[in-house]
Design an enzyme around this catalytic site. Structure first.
Site, short mmCIF file in Angstrom:
data_model
loop_
_atom_site.label_atom_id
_atom_site.label_comp_id
_atom_site.label_asym_id
_atom_site.label_seq_id
_atom_site.Cartn_x
_atom_site.Cartn_y
_atom_site.Cartn_z
CG HIS A 148 -2.01 -1.00 1.19
ND1 HIS A 148 -2.89 -1.13 0.14
CD2 HIS A 148 -2.34 -1.99 2.07
CE1 HIS A 148 -3.73 -2.14 0.38
NE2 HIS A 148 -3.41 -2.68 1.54
CG ASP A 197 -2.88 -8.31 0.60
OD1 ASP A 197 -2.15 -8.60 1.57
OD2 ASP A 197 -3.92 -7.63 0.69
CG HIS A 257 -6.65 -5.26 1.56
ND1 HIS A 257 -6.15 -6.19 2.44
CD2 HIS A 257 -7.81 -4.80 2.07
CE1 HIS A 257 -7.00 -6.28 3.47
NE2 HIS A 257 -8.01 -5.47 3.27
CG ASP A 266 -5.17 -9.96 3.12
OD1 ASP A 266 -4.86 -10.44 2.01
OD2 ASP A 266 -4.87 -8.80 3.45
ZN LIG Z 1 -4.26 -7.12 2.56
#
Ligand SMILES: [Zn+2]
Length: 308
Positions: free
Chosen positions: A125, A162, A164, A245
């Site tokens: 991120h 991931d 996200h 995740d």
């Molecule tokens: Zn994540």
């Protein structure tokens, strides 16, 4: 087949507030599961501290200085709504970068066939000038640039499973066709980026997954989007932004993968790396917040890497 594992006790000393999902226990859970005798052949190496100059591969000096000056002498300080630093965070972040770069050196020198880095803080991120989403510096982006600068790699692919979207990695390579960024992620979900229409210089391949998607949808995204993009691009190295995740147990998202899916996806990327990149695969831990889901998924992932 030599699979190397980088870890370091400093990663446990990057502290987050009580109740925060990105916590040191994540690495303790991974460490425990990899103690099993079926992982006895892992080449376990203590991560080296990174060269701070390599952070500049992905972030401007003003941003690096800002993060460094935010490190408190004691306690925990927020740098973003959900991202914080503690006294040892600088050293932990630098050692996460050191391991990522060393892993690249290992697969280019032949010291290892593939490498898994069990580090914190995660990185995907972190944008050029923004620390966010539990991430300070973008480990995968720095490692990709390191492969280009130190080993003459012309094309590096980063595959991010991931749950996200890796907005940071996309931001850093948005207009750089020498790096392919492919991501499967739940949408809608934090951080909100990752639409199909975000294609950069033709080097960004997003595969958003609807909430409650499971194995079939994930594997289809891999087979229809990620793997063909890799075949077109023919990378010299595949870096995996390995967050776990998307596991069905994870509390931060609603994708229903099992450890078998991570085993399968790992195998697919290894085959792609065999076709294009002399088998070079470097895998960097990103998210994964249910300790059992994380540990079982890492075991499946690393177990597959060791099988070759
Ligand atoms: Zn994540």
């Amino acid at each position: 087949m030599v699979t190397r594992l980088y870890s370091h006790p400093i990663y446990l000393e990057h502290l987050t507030p009580p109740g925060h999902p990105e916590r040191p226990d994540r690495l303790r859970a991974i460490e425990r599961v990899l103690e099993d005798e079926k992982f006895a052949a892992l080449d376990r190496v203590k991560a080296p501290e990174g060269d701070p100059a390599t952070i500049l591969y992905a972030h401007p000096k003003s941003f690096v200085d800002k993060v460094r000056s935010a490190i408190p002498e004691e306690g925990i300080r927020s740098v973003d709504a959900d991202t914080s630093v503690s006294p040892k965070s600088w050293q932990a972040a630098l050692t996460a970068i050191g391991a990522a770069n060393a892993a690249v050196d290992d697969v280019f020198s032949g010291r290892a066939d593939n490498v898994f880095v069990a580090s914190r803080p995660p990185g995907h991120h972190a944008e050029k000038t923004t620390a966010m989403g539990f991430c300070l510096f973008n480990n995968a982006a720095i490692a990709a640039r390191h492969a280009q600068k130190a080993h003459g790699a012309e094309r590096v692919a980063i595959v991010d499973w991931d749950v996200h979207h890796g907005n940071g990695t996309q931001d850093i390579f948005w207009d750089d066709p020498s790096v392919l960024y492919c991501s499967t992620h739940q949408m809608p979900l934090y951080p909100g980026t990752g639409a199909l229409s975000e294609t950069g210089a033709g080097n960004i391949v997003n595969a958003p997954l609807a909430p409650r998607s499971g194995s079939d949808v994930f594997r289809d995204a891999f087979l229809s989007r990620v793997l063909p993009a890799l075949d077109d691009f023919a990378p010299d190295l595949i870096i995996i932004s390995a967050g776990f995740d998307a596991h069905h147990r994870d509390p931060l998202a609603e994708i229903n993968l099992t450890e078998d899916d991570f085993d399968w996806a790992t195998g697919q990327l290894m085959e792609s790396a065999d076709r294009h990149a002399r088998g070079r695969v470097v895998s960097l831990l990103e998210g994964g917040y249910d300790l059992q889901g994380l540990a079982f998924s890492v075991a499946a992932h690393v177990g597959r890497m060791m099988k070759g």
